[in-house]
Design a protein around this motif. Structure first.
Motif, PDB file in Angstrom:
ATOM      1  N   ASP A 261       0.852  -1.194   0.000  1.00  0.00           N
ATOM      2  CA  ASP A 261       0.000   0.000   0.000  1.00  0.00           C
ATOM      3  C   ASP A 261       0.885   1.239   0.000  1.00  0.00           C
ATOM      4  OD1 ASP A 261      -2.403   1.530   0.008  1.00  0.00           O
ATOM      5  OD2 ASP A 261      -3.338  -0.023   1.246  1.00  0.00           O
ATOM      6  N   TYR A 262       0.275   2.410  -0.219  1.00  0.00           N
ATOM      7  CA  TYR A 262       1.066   3.613  -0.451  1.00  0.00           C
ATOM      8  C   TYR A 262       0.338   4.825   0.107  1.00  0.00           C
ATOM      9  CZ  TYR A 262      -2.174   3.403  -4.397  1.00  0.00           C
ATOM     10  OH  TYR A 262      -3.317   3.272  -5.171  1.00  0.00           O
ATOM     11  N   ALA A 263       1.122   5.853   0.442  1.00  0.00           N
ATOM     12  CA  ALA A 263       0.595   7.006   1.169  1.00  0.00           C
ATOM     13  C   ALA A 263      -0.463   7.775   0.384  1.00  0.00           C
ATOM     14  CB  ALA A 263       1.744   7.935   1.548  1.00  0.00           C
ATOM     15  N   LEU A 264      -0.320   7.848  -0.937  1.00  0.00           N
ATOM     16  CA  LEU A 264      -1.264   8.624  -1.745  1.00  0.00           C
ATOM     17  C   LEU A 264      -2.703   8.194  -1.508  1.00  0.00           C
ATOM     18  CD1 LEU A 264      -1.722  10.728  -4.008  1.00  0.00           C
ATOM     19  CD2 LEU A 264      -1.476   8.846  -5.652  1.00  0.00           C
ATOM     20  N   ALA A 265      -2.919   6.905  -1.274  1.00  0.00           N
ATOM     21  CA  ALA A 265      -4.279   6.406  -1.090  1.00  0.00           C
ATOM     22  C   ALA A 265      -4.895   6.878   0.221  1.00  0.00           C
ATOM     23  CB  ALA A 265      -4.283   4.883  -1.147  1.00  0.00           C
ATOM     24  N   PHE A 266      -4.054   7.277   1.185  1.00  0.00           N
ATOM     25  CA  PHE A 266      -4.549   7.721   2.485  1.00  0.00           C
ATOM     26  C   PHE A 266      -4.002   9.116   2.815  1.00  0.00           C
ATOM     27  CE2 PHE A 266      -5.089   3.199   2.545  1.00  0.00           C
ATOM     28  CZ  PHE A 266      -6.244   2.987   3.288  1.00  0.00           C
ATOM     29  N   SER A 267      -3.910   9.962   1.795  1.00  0.00           N
ATOM     30  CA  SER A 267      -3.350  11.295   1.980  1.00  0.00           C
ATOM     31  C   SER A 267      -4.449  12.309   2.295  1.00  0.00           C
ATOM     32  CB  SER A 267      -2.561  11.704   0.734  1.00  0.00           C
ATOM     33  OG  SER A 267      -3.364  11.605  -0.420  1.00  0.00           O
ATOM     34  N   ASP A 268      -4.045  13.570   2.376  1.00  0.00           N
ATOM     35  CA  ASP A 268      -4.928  14.670   2.789  1.00  0.00           C
ATOM     36  C   ASP A 268      -6.213  14.682   1.964  1.00  0.00           C
ATOM     37  OD1 ASP A 268      -6.143  17.030   3.493  1.00  0.00           O
ATOM     38  OD2 ASP A 268      -4.310  18.231   3.383  1.00  0.00           O
ATOM     39  N   PRO A 269      -7.371  14.484   2.581  1.00  0.00           N
ATOM     40  CA  PRO A 269      -8.624  14.420   1.822  1.00  0.00           C
ATOM     41  C   PRO A 269      -9.048  15.737   1.194  1.00  0.00           C
ATOM     42  CG  PRO A 269      -9.072  14.388   4.183  1.00  0.00           C
ATOM     43  CD  PRO A 269      -7.581  14.278   4.025  1.00  0.00           C
ATOM     44  N   GLY A 274      -5.676  10.451  -3.440  1.00  0.00           N
ATOM     45  CA  GLY A 274      -6.188   9.118  -3.730  1.00  0.00           C
ATOM     46  C   GLY A 274      -7.286   8.700  -2.781  1.00  0.00           C
ATOM     47  N   TRP A 275      -7.465   9.453  -1.704  1.00  0.00           N
ATOM     48  CA  TRP A 275      -8.526   9.137  -0.750  1.00  0.00           C
ATOM     49  C   TRP A 275      -9.903   9.173  -1.405  1.00  0.00           C
ATOM     50  CZ3 TRP A 275      -9.657   6.697   3.394  1.00  0.00           C
ATOM     51  CH2 TRP A 275     -10.792   7.001   4.141  1.00  0.00           C
ATOM     52  N   LYS A 276     -10.072  10.002  -2.399  1.00  0.00           N
ATOM     53  CA  LYS A 276     -11.390  10.150  -3.035  1.00  0.00           C
ATOM     54  C   LYS A 276     -11.860   8.859  -3.694  1.00  0.00           C
ATOM     55  CE  LYS A 276     -10.681  15.091  -3.794  1.00  0.00           C
ATOM     56  NZ  LYS A 276     -10.468  16.179  -4.779  1.00  0.00           N
ATOM     57  N   ILE A 277     -10.916   8.010  -4.113  1.00  0.00           N
ATOM     58  CA  ILE A 277     -11.290   6.746  -4.760  1.00  0.00           C
ATOM     59  C   ILE A 277     -10.859   5.546  -3.921  1.00  0.00           C
ATOM     60  CG2 ILE A 277     -11.259   7.711  -7.093  1.00  0.00           C
ATOM     61  CD1 ILE A 277      -8.486   6.413  -7.443  1.00  0.00           C
ATOM     62  N   ASN A 278     -10.543   5.795  -2.670  1.00  0.00           N
ATOM     63  CA  ASN A 278     -10.106   4.729  -1.778  1.00  0.00           C
ATOM     64  C   ASN A 278     -11.327   3.951  -1.286  1.00  0.00           C
ATOM     65  OD1 ASN A 278      -9.174   3.216   0.497  1.00  0.00           O
ATOM     66  ND2 ASN A 278      -7.494   4.657   0.776  1.00  0.00           N
ATOM     67  N   PRO A 279     -11.350   2.629  -1.425  1.00  0.00           N
ATOM     68  CA  PRO A 279     -12.522   1.865  -0.993  1.00  0.00           C
ATOM     69  C   PRO A 279     -12.787   1.931   0.507  1.00  0.00           C
ATOM     70  CG  PRO A 279     -10.710   0.391  -1.549  1.00  0.00           C
ATOM     71  CD  PRO A 279     -10.312   1.767  -2.007  1.00  0.00           C
ATOM     72  N   TYR A 280     -11.809   2.390   1.298  1.00  0.00           N
ATOM     73  CA  TYR A 280     -12.028   2.554   2.737  1.00  0.00           C
ATOM     74  C   TYR A 280     -12.794   3.837   3.060  1.00  0.00           C
ATOM     75  CZ  TYR A 280      -9.029  -1.422   3.726  1.00  0.00           C
ATOM     76  OH  TYR A 280      -8.516  -2.687   3.800  1.00  0.00           O
ATOM     77  N   ASN A 281     -12.916   4.719   2.085  1.00  0.00           N
ATOM     78  CA  ASN A 281     -13.599   5.996   2.272  1.00  0.00           C
ATOM     79  C   ASN A 281     -15.100   5.760   2.415  1.00  0.00           C
ATOM     80  OD1 ASN A 281     -14.654   8.586   2.128  1.00  0.00           O
ATOM     81  ND2 ASN A 281     -13.330   9.216   0.417  1.00  0.00           N
ATOM     82  N   LYS A 282     -15.652   6.177   3.531  1.00  0.00           N
ATOM     83  CA  LYS A 282     -17.072   5.956   3.792  1.00  0.00           C
ATOM     84  C   LYS A 282     -17.952   6.643   2.754  1.00  0.00           C
ATOM     85  CE  LYS A 282     -18.478   5.394   8.012  1.00  0.00           C
ATOM     86  NZ  LYS A 282     -18.863   5.577   9.431  1.00  0.00           N
ATOM     87  N   ALA A 283     -17.458   7.717   2.154  1.00  0.00           N
ATOM     88  CA  ALA A 283     -18.246   8.445   1.149  1.00  0.00           C
ATOM     89  C   ALA A 283     -18.535   7.601  -0.081  1.00  0.00           C
ATOM     90  CB  ALA A 283     -17.508   9.727   0.739  1.00  0.00           C
ATOM     91  N   ILE A 284     -17.733   6.571  -0.327  1.00  0.00           N
ATOM     92  CA  ILE A 284     -17.982   5.701  -1.482  1.00  0.00           C
ATOM     93  C   ILE A 284     -18.208   4.254  -1.033  1.00  0.00           C
ATOM     94  CG2 ILE A 284     -16.736   7.160  -3.108  1.00  0.00           C
ATOM     95  CD1 ILE A 284     -14.396   5.202  -2.950  1.00  0.00           C
ATOM     96  N   GLY A 285     -18.690   4.097   0.199  1.00  0.00           N
ATOM     97  CA  GLY A 285     -19.078   2.771   0.664  1.00  0.00           C
ATOM     98  C   GLY A 285     -18.121   2.109   1.630  1.00  0.00           C
ATOM     99  N   PHE A 334      -2.107  11.042   5.744  1.00  0.00           N
ATOM    100  CA  PHE A 334      -2.781  12.184   6.375  1.00  0.00           C
ATOM    101  C   PHE A 334      -2.636  12.139   7.896  1.00  0.00           C
ATOM    102  CE2 PHE A 334      -6.842  13.947   8.119  1.00  0.00           C
ATOM    103  CZ  PHE A 334      -6.562  15.275   7.844  1.00  0.00           C
ATOM    104  N   ASN A 335      -2.190  13.284   8.458  1.00  0.00           N
ATOM    105  CA  ASN A 335      -2.135  13.478   9.903  1.00  0.00           C
ATOM    106  C   ASN A 335      -1.219  12.466  10.590  1.00  0.00           C
ATOM    107  OD1 ASN A 335      -2.863  14.976  12.141  1.00  0.00           O
ATOM    108  ND2 ASN A 335      -4.706  13.781  12.584  1.00  0.00           N
ATOM    109  N   TYR A 336      -0.166  12.076   9.900  1.00  0.00           N
ATOM    110  CA  TYR A 336       0.728  11.042  10.433  1.00  0.00           C
ATOM    111  C   TYR A 336       1.311  11.428  11.791  1.00  0.00           C
ATOM    112  CZ  TYR A 336       5.076   8.450  11.118  1.00  0.00           C
ATOM    113  OH  TYR A 336       6.092   7.718  11.668  1.00  0.00           O
TER     114      TYR A 336
END
Length: 738
Positions: A261-269, A274-285, A334-336
């Protein structure tokens, strides 16, 4: 009814016996009617030692035709117990799989899906008769496929990569204990598998043995916006492509560090993240409101560990898997800084998940974007990595960072996993500054002689190394280390006493990254290029007078210039609000420059001969990033470093001027004809054979024998071969005790 047990008589009543018989009959009837069913089992024909052994089969559940989610271990878990000829047992997880057929061409790949089935993979580590038992568990219900035998043939293969038990600085092959010193590059993604074929063959042709791959959302990732969490049916094409790359890399003798995994997927929203398309994001399920909840959410960890388990089950068989990398640059999430201890705890838990699911127990690491990373996290992993960009002298960077990190976390392998002339693709002028790969060449040789576990790996594989055909830089170092068992000599990395009348520029590379106040502000440059105190106490960020003032500690350098020269610094980044840089000599401001936001530039001032104090300051409101300080004509033009062992020396002597940044500046490459190197090896032997190596071609340039002139330190003296400043800039050296 009675029976004898250990000499005693046990009595059973008729009622008890009838009850027991009835239970057995009902159990038999139930298992016949409601048993999960194995079928269509096939195994690898003619398996060999350390090669992939694969079991494929179909599994019909007790209820219905298919499992609602075959990737969820709460629904079904399938394992295979492998029993070796020596009696040892190995437990491997099986996994759900879909086959694909590939057609098309580079950039036009077509993957045609096949059927779903179950697979179990394993690499037997010895010849002889093995057997396995398959077991499927649906909750508490367990179903077993009968024991099956297979015969494994011996074959020439060096096995998995382990850490040397003799010298933990190095990797070794499991089978024969020989050193594995990985040489190669990042190859994190490509257009498709046809593109990977092209890259991998070029690497193989130049004797490279290592790549790094990301499981990214755009290639190889199995949990994406399209799949959602915990169900990998829709990403089986991604996984099949990774299978293909593993198989091809194995054929070509290339090992893989697989980044999970990589930081871009969990970076500043709030940004382009990449958070916008991250499957862990509650906004997209998903299940997280914010990226940083990952470190503390039990629900998120359950999904993450399910993915880790699947990955380890599918690719844990691979002998050409060097290691699992849990994260790329986790400190960029984000917020490391608010979750440092949580991130450490997360790594400890994830390490356990992967280690438990990986039947062959590959090495596990992670990475940080800022040196040195979190020490507590490093202490819980198998080996360490460094990511370092923008160093004007890559050799000096390696010679400084590796010993510094090793002092903080001893007895673990370390290598530089990412480097480049710049990290920022928006700085094309810096990215394309090195057309021949001087930074790659220098970094690899410096890594070797400072006892790194590998040669260091450039990032820009797709838009620099490949189009400029810089692969040849791997050949020389590969030839030099070929056959060297680096853990057998008790090597100590030491700077060599190298002299010449020619003077050169000194490169000073700060090692403190963002957000840490430098503990020192006065640094002395010695004639041999050493800096006191070490640059581990020097920051590359110069903070302004308004923002981040608590981090300000601008440096002063004391240096002696043999002749009139220059002081320069490479500015690789500037605050979004801009900055003002200022340089003073002996208390007098010589230059002040306004720096545009997000820019990169050089600043240079003339310095008269003599000893001077040079003060670097940021007098604007905010910061700028200076990744290199350079002092012209201040030190010897030659530098040497070596591994001094019990009966052998491996060394590298180079012209300090031959760095990518000085070549870009147009610095004239000097002719050095009077170089001499002195070594402290006479207490070991009075007589040695020497071999000077061409570092590019990987061939011996000259050889001979030499004897010590006395019995003390520095009594073995060698003339350094001619450096013409046109085609020869450095030399490798091997000394063998006679």
């Amino acid at each position: 009814y009675q029976r004898r047990v250990r000499g005693e008589t046990t009595m059973f009543s008729p009622t008890c016996v009838l009850t027991l018989l009835l239970c057995l009959a009902l159990t038999s009837f139930y298992s016949q009617v409601h048993s999960a069913t194995f079928s269509n089992l096939q195994i690898t024909s003619q398996p060999t030692v350390y090669e992939k052994f694969e079991i494929s089969f179909d599994l019909k559940p007790t209820q219905g035709d298919t499992y609602s989610n075959p990737y969820d271990p709460k629904i079904v878990t399938v394992t295979s117990s492998f029993n070796a000829p020596n009696g040892r047992e190995y437990l491997a997880n099986c996994f759900y799989y879909r086959n694909f057929t590939r057609s098309g061409s580079l950039g036009h790949q077509i993957l045609t899906p096949g059927i779903f089935k179950w697979l179990c993979r394993f690499s037997p580590n010895m010849p002889g008769t093995w057997n396995f038992v398959l077991q499927a568990a649906e909750g508490k219900n367990v179903f077993i496929y009968p024991r099956t035998s297979f015969v494994v043939r011996e074959e020439s293969h060096d096995g998995f990569i382990r850490i040397s038990p003799k010298d933990p600085n190095y990797f070794v092959h499991e089978k024969d204990g020989s050193t594995f010193f990985p040489i190669g590059e990042n190859l994190c993604w490509a257009k498709d598998t046809f593109d990977y074929e092209r890259y991998l063959h070029k690497l193989n042709e130049n004797n490279a043995t290592y790549i790094r791959i990301w499981m990214s959302s755009w290639l190889f990732g199995i949990e994406t916006e399209q799949t959602g969490l915990g169900d990998y049916d829709k990403s089986q094409d991604q996984a099949w492509q990774l299978d293909y790359v593993f198989d091809l890399s194995r054929e070509l003798g290339i090992r893989i560090m697989l980044c999970l995994d990589y930081a871009l997927a969990f970076s500043d929203p709030s940004g382009d993240s990449g958070w916008k398309i991250n499957p862990y994001n509650k906004a997209i399920g998903g299940v997280l409101n914010s990226p940083d909840e990952l470190w503390t959410s039990d629900e998120a960890f359950a999904y993450f560990s399910r993915r880790l388990r699947y990955i380890a089950s599918r690719w844990g068989y691979a002998t050409n898997l060097l290691s699992w990398e849990l994260w790329n640059e986790v400190d960029d999430t984000f917020n490391y800084n608010s979750h440092i201890s949580d991130v450490t705890a997360w790594h400890v838990k994830s390490y356990g998940v992967v280690r438990n699911a990986d039947v062959h127990k590959h090495l596990i690491t992670t990475s940080f974007g800022y040196f040195p990373g979190d020490i507590a996290t490093w202490q819980n992993l198998d080996y360490l990595q460094i990511h370092f960009y923008n160093a004007g002298d890559m050799a000096e960077m390696a010679l400084t960072t590796i010993p510094s990190l090793r002092a903080m976390v001893p007895k673990k392998p370390i290598y530089i996993a990412e480097f480049g002339t710049d990290w920022n693709w928006n700085h094309p002028s810096l990215l394309t500054n090195d057309k021949t790969g001087i930074n790659i060449h220098n970094e690899q040789w410096a890594s070797l002689v400072v006892s790194a576990s590998g040669g260091g790996y450039s990032w820009w594989w797709d838009n620099i190394i490949d189009p400029d055909n810089q692969y040849y830089n791997y050949k020389g170092i590969a030839a030099f280390v070929n056959g060297e068992n680096l853990d057998n000599q008790n090597y100590k990395s030491v700077p060599l006493d190298v002299t010449t009348t020619v003077r050169a520029n000194a490169s000073v590379i700060p090692l403190i990254g963002w957000g840490v106040k430098a503990p020192e502000n006065l640094f002395t440059l010695q004639p041999n290029g050493q800096v006191t105190p070490s640059t581990v106490s020097l920051s590359e960020f110069q903070y302004g007078v308004s923002a981040h003032t608590e981090l300000r500690n601008p440096p002063t350098f004391i240096a002696n210039f043999e002749a009139d020269g220059h002081f320069s610094m490479l500015i690789s980044g500037v605050s979004p609000t801009g900055a003002i840089a200022e340089i003073s000599i002996d208390g007098k401001v010589i230059q002040r420059k306004t720096l545009l936001p997000n820019s990169n530039d050089w600043m240079s001032i003339p310095v008269p001969a003599g000893s001077h104090k040079i003060f670097v300051n940021s007098v604007g409101s905010d910061w700028y990033q200076a990744t290199l300080f350079q002092f012209s004509s201040a030190i010897y033009a030659l530098q040497g470093y070596g591994l001094v062992g019990d009966s052998k020396v491996l060394a590298w002597v180079r012209s300090r001027t031959h760095t990518w940044s000085q070549v870009k500046q147009g610095v004239v490459q000097p002719v050095i004809s009077d170089g001499k190197v002195s070594l402290n090896v006479c207490s070991t032997s009075m007589s040695w054979n020497y071999f000077w190596w061409n570092t590019v071609s990987g061939t011996v340039h000259s050889s001979g024998s030499v004897s010590c002139s006395c019995g003390g330190d520095g009594c073995l003296k060698l003339d350094v071969p001619y450096i013409d400043g046109k085609v020869s800039f450095d030399w490798g050296l091997k000394l063998l005790k006679r």
